[in-house]
Write an enzyme that holds these catalytic residues in place. Structure first.
Site, PDB file in Angstrom:
ATOM      1  N   LYS A 145      -7.147  14.064   4.951  1.00 36.79           N
ATOM      2  CA  LYS A 145      -6.530  12.797   5.064  1.00 36.79           C
ATOM      3  C   LYS A 145      -5.326  12.814   6.064  1.00 36.79           C
ATOM      4  CE  LYS A 145      -5.626  13.971   0.549  1.00 36.79           C
ATOM      5  NZ  LYS A 145      -5.639  12.791  -0.304  1.00 36.79           N
ATOM      6  N   ARG A 146      -4.502  11.742   6.442  1.00 36.56           N
ATOM      7  CA  ARG A 146      -3.609  11.980   7.280  1.00 36.56           C
ATOM      8  C   ARG A 146      -2.686  13.183   6.778  1.00 36.56           C
ATOM      9  NH1 ARG A 146       0.113   7.339   6.574  1.00 36.56           N
ATOM     10  NH2 ARG A 146      -1.156   6.770   4.436  1.00 36.56           N
ATOM     11  N   LYS A 157     -14.171   9.058  -2.929  1.00 38.25           N
ATOM     12  CA  LYS A 157     -15.642   9.540  -2.382  1.00 38.25           C
ATOM     13  C   LYS A 157     -15.880  10.735  -2.652  1.00 38.25           C
ATOM     14  CE  LYS A 157     -13.491   6.512   1.242  1.00 38.25           C
ATOM     15  NZ  LYS A 157     -12.527   6.313   2.165  1.00 38.25           N
ATOM     16  N   LYS A 196       1.859  14.168   0.861  1.00 39.43           N
ATOM     17  CA  LYS A 196       0.263  14.629   0.436  1.00 39.43           C
ATOM     18  C   LYS A 196       0.264  16.080   0.312  1.00 39.43           C
ATOM     19  CE  LYS A 196      -1.595  10.649   3.271  1.00 39.43           C
ATOM     20  NZ  LYS A 196      -2.311   9.701   2.145  1.00 39.43           N
ATOM     21  N   HIS A 225       0.969  -1.186   0.035  1.00 40.75           N
ATOM     22  CA  HIS A 225       0.207  -0.020   0.035  1.00 40.75           C
ATOM     23  C   HIS A 225       0.775   1.230  -0.041  1.00 40.75           C
ATOM     24  CE1 HIS A 225      -4.083  -1.674   0.845  1.00 40.75           C
ATOM     25  NE2 HIS A 225      -3.198  -2.793   1.324  1.00 40.75           N
ATOM     26  N   THR A 244      -8.343   6.882  -1.761  1.00 39.06           N
ATOM     27  CA  THR A 244      -9.653   6.459  -2.012  1.00 39.06           C
ATOM     28  C   THR A 244     -10.727   7.443  -1.483  1.00 39.06           C
ATOM     29  OG1 THR A 244      -9.354   5.690   0.400  1.00 39.06           O
ATOM     30  CG2 THR A 244      -9.066   3.836  -1.368  1.00 39.06           C
TER      31      THR A 244
HETATM   32  C1  26V Z   1       3.019   3.047   7.823  1.00 40.33           C
HETATM   33  C2  26V Z   1       3.398   3.582   9.092  1.00 40.33           C
HETATM   34  C3  26V Z   1       4.735   3.978   9.312  1.00 40.33           C
HETATM   35  C4  26V Z   1       4.819   4.735  10.839  1.00 40.33           C
HETATM   36  C5  26V Z   1       3.908   4.226  11.708  1.00 40.33           C
HETATM   37  C6  26V Z   1       2.495   4.084  11.292  1.00 40.33           C
HETATM   38  C7  26V Z   1       2.380   3.336   9.990  1.00 40.33           C
HETATM   39  C8  26V Z   1       1.194   3.059   9.439  1.00 40.33           C
HETATM   40  C9  26V Z   1       1.014   2.667   8.448  1.00 40.33           C
HETATM   41  C10 26V Z   1       1.664   2.574   7.591  1.00 40.33           C
HETATM   42  C11 26V Z   1       1.376   2.193   5.899  1.00 40.33           C
HETATM   43  C12 26V Z   1       0.474   3.036   5.555  1.00 40.33           C
HETATM   44  C13 26V Z   1       0.064   2.493   4.249  1.00 40.33           C
HETATM   45  C14 26V Z   1      -1.197   3.127   3.754  1.00 40.33           C
HETATM   46  O1  26V Z   1      -2.142   3.413   4.782  1.00 40.33           O
HETATM   47  N1  26V Z   1      -1.453   3.371   2.523  1.00 40.33           N
HETATM   48  C15 26V Z   1      -2.542   3.900   1.847  1.00 40.33           C
HETATM   49  O2  26V Z   1      -3.363   2.638   1.375  1.00 40.33           O
HETATM   50  C16 26V Z   1      -4.458   3.504   0.777  1.00 40.33           C
HETATM   51  C17 26V Z   1      -5.247   2.015   0.516  1.00 40.33           C
HETATM   52  O3  26V Z   1      -4.520   1.156  -0.239  1.00 40.33           O
HETATM   53  C18 26V Z   1      -4.167   4.003  -0.347  1.00 40.33           C
HETATM   54  O4  26V Z   1      -5.266   4.481  -0.967  1.00 40.33           O
HETATM   55  C19 26V Z   1      -3.100   5.239  -0.106  1.00 40.33           C
HETATM   56  O5  26V Z   1      -2.931   5.910  -1.155  1.00 40.33           O
HETATM   57  C20 26V Z   1      -2.198   4.652   0.595  1.00 40.33           C
HETATM   58  O6  26V Z   1      -1.364   5.755   0.981  1.00 40.33           O
END
Ligand code: 26V
Length: 823
Positions: free
Chosen positions: A560-561, A672, A566, A365, A668
């Site tokens: 968004k985050r 929406k 971003k 992802h 996503t």
């Molecule tokens: C990474 C980290 C690193 C620091 C600690 C917390 C944390 C939590 C999650 C992640 C991985 C994040 C991956 C993510 O959320 N990707 C998103 O996935 C969506 C669904 O596929 C996509 O639409 C977004 O573009 C993508 O950023």
């Protein structure tokens, strides 16, 4: 998928169901615990719905247990994810069960409105962002498509965190979402497994390796049931709760040392406190690895138990069950499955490996290198010694095979090894979770076309050369039930009036709306719906922040985050530029604009937190400047989450999807917004590209460098200062921030942000600024012509049919989870 189960319960429930519902409601009402009547009604309604759902759950499980033996296409899917951003459940359940009218009537008798009861429900915010919400949309589609499935996650007591803003700064607090109970969950008393940590591995008398863990936890299952909207099928989110197996230390207790007596119990409990414990400390990192291992072990033991209970032979496990890794967080799954098959079931390596490879698949992802998980070998040795042995063995076999295929290429071997050996100058040995996921999977996919392409060209290039057939794309989608039907009832009704209601089940049907784009009357109705949604949001902003915004201004939204890639900062730079231009020329014919931003920054992410503070500082200055009035407002909405998104998205005119090209895997939120008739200002990135292709790039405000140009400019030596020097407007914006114009003269507050933009500017804001501002001017111009705006907005909605999570899941079934995909 399950024809026998489909029945039409869309608009109204059967009389029996309604009677059962009314009875459950009265019963729940009798248990009044002194709560407000709205809170009581919420609990009662949830409990009542849950009873109906529990019956459907039993039916669904019985049907799934009867599914044909292997060879047929249907496998049970086990979707392993550290995150599920479910949001609220009641309004979805009412819509699915057709009970909305019944509840409304019951509440009216109590003098309550349905809306106020729905608003009471806390979000189940057990996720961080897009990855977690995608998992929640998938559960909805699993149910809708009748797919035999389980989602597996952890039951976080305090979610990720609740965001408060103090003096313009983000402050994190525990999100105590189960404070008033958890009326949706079904505790499965009999579904418990033991999960070990630490200890050592021994060779037993029969020559079998056996793990003797030092610590044992118990995993208890709690189910959250997700209803289909057009059948009686359901899907399940099974969340694990950890507790210590050992009771209190009685000796310590008798000595009065209660903390010592319960230390191991608190430690077990801590596994379920929060999602993503801050990983800046060793104990935080260790807790996270334990969470991942706990999720994986409990879930796979559950899978294995079900498989055996159904009487299926062990060697068919991989053909009857799919295990899907939602990013690498559950990447221990193949190692744990191997352990269960080898050590507990007594299979040989080759047979166990064949089963594992059939079962496992993995979605990536993000391309952000810092998000690629690795764990120190040392930590594995201490917590998961048997898993480490298995990973070594997988690696040994993998590298031996490669040595034969690519003789002499030691560089390749080092790059693709499951173990990062560290450098001779330091850095400890680490386990690469993405490598493990790829080697153990029969399919690996990205989440949008560009992302899947970049994935095999960049971070996974070596693996793609080794296993070219494994890599695929499955573009994300969203559930139209939550994101259009429920979030935007007025637009749904307008669409229904034109093309009927079948789009809820088959979103491709939205294409029939295309001719309505040229119908001026339809366009006016569309704009009236939008206006009402904006009015509602404006009221909320006034109630929560005391800020008056004009519902006739252009609502320009980025939610968004908060992350540098971003580029919320680019958005803020545009606000500042516009502010300066308004001050310089207040009489010009400005299109009034309200910029809304919401999002959480990871608690240890300093730059992201600084961006939140800047948004507040700029907002304070702009919003209180009498020369500006409603020509421009900047609003930051705190504590972003699913339910806030459900109110904001239907009210947006403009959707900001402005990541540096090549960085946003899919997005996503972009889908929406478009589905709700917002136009997108966006870069050629992630799923923006496929959206533009679906409804025509002329109906999107595209801007900025594309991926190749980004790479090229970086290769040639990108110097952001050159862009600032040649653009007076940008220079003035940067100067204002640096000089403290928004920080009460404090030149230090944003020094790091400014320095990073003028120094490396990793995400190339300076390079894209000019085109972004010019494109925003085009947005203004179109917004000044409501008919033309409405036309494009309707074309956006009509073009979004492909972006349903139902389509996405159908593709996963076809390319990843079907028996066919096993070759
Ligand atoms: C990474 C980290 C690193 C620091 C600690 C917390 C944390 C939590 C999650 C992640 C991985 C994040 C991956 C993510 O959320 N990707 C998103 O996935 C969506 C669904 O596929 C996509 O639409 C977004 O573009 C993508 O950023």
């Amino acid at each position: 998928m399950n024809d026998s189960a489909s029945s039409a319960l869309t608009s109204s429930a059967s009389p029996e169901l309604r009677a059962a519902f009314a009875a459950a409601y009265r019963e729940a009402q009798r248990q009044n615990l002194g709560q407000s009547s709205a809170a009581l009604a919420l609990r009662a309604a949830a409990t009542a719905c849950r009873q109906v759902l529990a019956e459907r759950w039993a039916q669904t499980q019985a049907q799934d247990a009867q599914r044909p033996a292997s060879g047929e296409a249907v496998r049970r899917v086990h979707y392993l994810s550290m995150e599920f951003l479910m949001g609220r459940a009641l309004s979805n359940a009412l819509a699915a069960l057709g009970l909305q009218g019944d509840l409304q009537a019951l509440l009216a008798a109590e003098g309550l409105s349905l809306g106020e009861v729905l608003e009471r429900e806390p979000d189940a915010a057990l996720g961080n962002g897009g990855l977690g919400r995608l998992a929640a949309c998938f559960l909805d589609s699993f149910a809708e498509l009748g797919l035999p499935s389980f989602g597996y996650g952890l039951r976080y007591q305090y979610g990720m965190f609740a965001q408060a803003i103090q003096d313009g700064r983000q402050v994190e607090a525990p999100d105590d979402w189960m404070r008033l109970g958890a009326p949706w969950e079904v505790r499965r008393e009999q579904v418990r497994y033991r999960v070990g940590f630490g200890g050592r591995v021994e060779l037993d008398a029969g020559g079998q390796r056996r793990w003797l863990p030092a610590e044992l936890l118990e995993a208890q299952a709690f189910d959250f049931i997700v209803p289909a909207h057009h059948s009686e099928r359901v899907s399940t989110l099974r969340q694990w709760q950890a507790s210590a197996v050992a009771p209190i230390d009685f000796k310590a207790f008798c000595q009065g040392d209660y903390a010592a007596a319960a230390r191991h119990r608190v430690a077990a409990d801590a596994l379920n406190w929060v999602l993503y414990p801050d990983d800046s400390s060793e104990s935080g990192r260790e807790l996270r690895l334990k969470q991942e291992a706990f999720l994986v072990s409990a879930s796979l033991q559950d899978l294995l138990a079900r498989h055996l209970t159904e009487g299926a032979p062990l060697h068919e496990l991989g053909r009857r069950n799919a295990i899907h890794l939602n990013d690498t967080h559950p990447a221990l799954a193949p190692a744990e499955l191997m352990r269960l098959l080898l050590d507990e079931q007594g299979l040989g390596w080759d047979e166990a490996w064949a089963i594992t490879r059939q079962a496992v698949s993995y979605t990536n992802h993000t391309l952000m290198p810092e998000a690629l998980e690795t764990w120190p070998v040392r930590m594995f040795e201490a917590l998961l010694p048997r898993h480490l042995e298995i990973i070594y063995e997988i690696n040994h076999r993998f590298l031996s095979e490669l040595r034969q295929r690519f003789p002499g290429d030691e560089g390749l071997l080092a790059r693709v090894s499951l173990i990062d050996e560290g450098s001779p100058f330091g850095g400890e040995r680490r386990v690469r979770m993405a490598a493990l996921s790829i080697v153990a999977s029969h399919r690996v996919n990205g989440v949008a076309a560009l992302h899947s392409e970049l994935m095999v060209q960049t971070i996974f290039a070596d693996y793609a050369a080794i296993f070219p057939e494994r890599f695929h794309n499955v573009t994300n989608g969203v559930t139209p039930r939550r994101w259009l039907q429920q979030a935007n009832p007025a637009l749904s009704a307008l669409i229904d009036g034109r093309i009927g209601s079948a789009w809820r089940q088959d979103l491709a049907g939205l294409a029939q709306l295309k001719p309505a784009a040229d119908d001026a009357e339809f366009g006016r109705q569309f704009m009236a719906v939008k206006r009402a949604n904006k009015q509602r949001l404006a009221e909320r902003v006034r109630a929560e922040l005391g800020l008056v915004i004009n519902p006739d201004s252009l609502f320009d939204v980025q939610i968004k985050r908060i992350h540098e890639y971003k580029r919320q900062l680019l958005n803020i730079l545009h606000v500042i530029a516009r502010y300066q231009a308004i001050i310089a020329n207040p009489q010009a014919n400005w299109t009034p604009r309200t910029v809304l931003i919401a999002g959480k920054a990871a608690s240890a992410y300093v730059a992201a937190k600084s961006i939140i503070q800047l948004a507040h500082d700029v907002g304070r200055v702009v919003n209180s400047d009498p020369r500006v009035g409603d020509k421009l407002k900047l609003v930051f909405l705190p504590n972003y989450g699913v339910s806030l998104a459900e109110t904001i998205i239907p009210a947006a005119d403009l959707s900001e999807q402005i990541s540096t090209a090549g960085t946003e895997a899919s997005g996503t939120g972009n889908m929406k917004f478009a589905l709700n008739g917002a136009l997108t200002i966006g870069t050629w990135d992630g799923a923006n590209i496929e959206m533009a292709e679906a409804f025509g790039p002329e109906n999107m405000f595209c801007f900025g460098l594309r991926t190749e140009a980004v790479a090229q400019m970086k290769a040639l030596g990108y110097d952001p200062r050159l862009f600032v020097e040649e653009n007076r407007q940008l220079a003035q914006v940067m100067e204002a921030i640096a000089s403290g114009a928004f920080s009460g003269g404090d030149r230090e507050r944003y020094r790091a942000l400014v320095d990073s933009l003028l120094g490396r500017d990793v995400y190339m804001l300076m390079a894209d600024f000019k085109d972004y501002v010019a494109t925003q001017a085009r947005v203004d111009a179109l917004f000044a012509q409501p008919e033309a705006w409405a036309r494009q907005a309707v074309l956006n909605v009509a073009g979004m049919g492909w972006f349903s999570a139902d389509r996405t899941i159908t593709e996963y079934v076809d390319r990843v989870w079907s028996v066919k995909s096993l070759g």
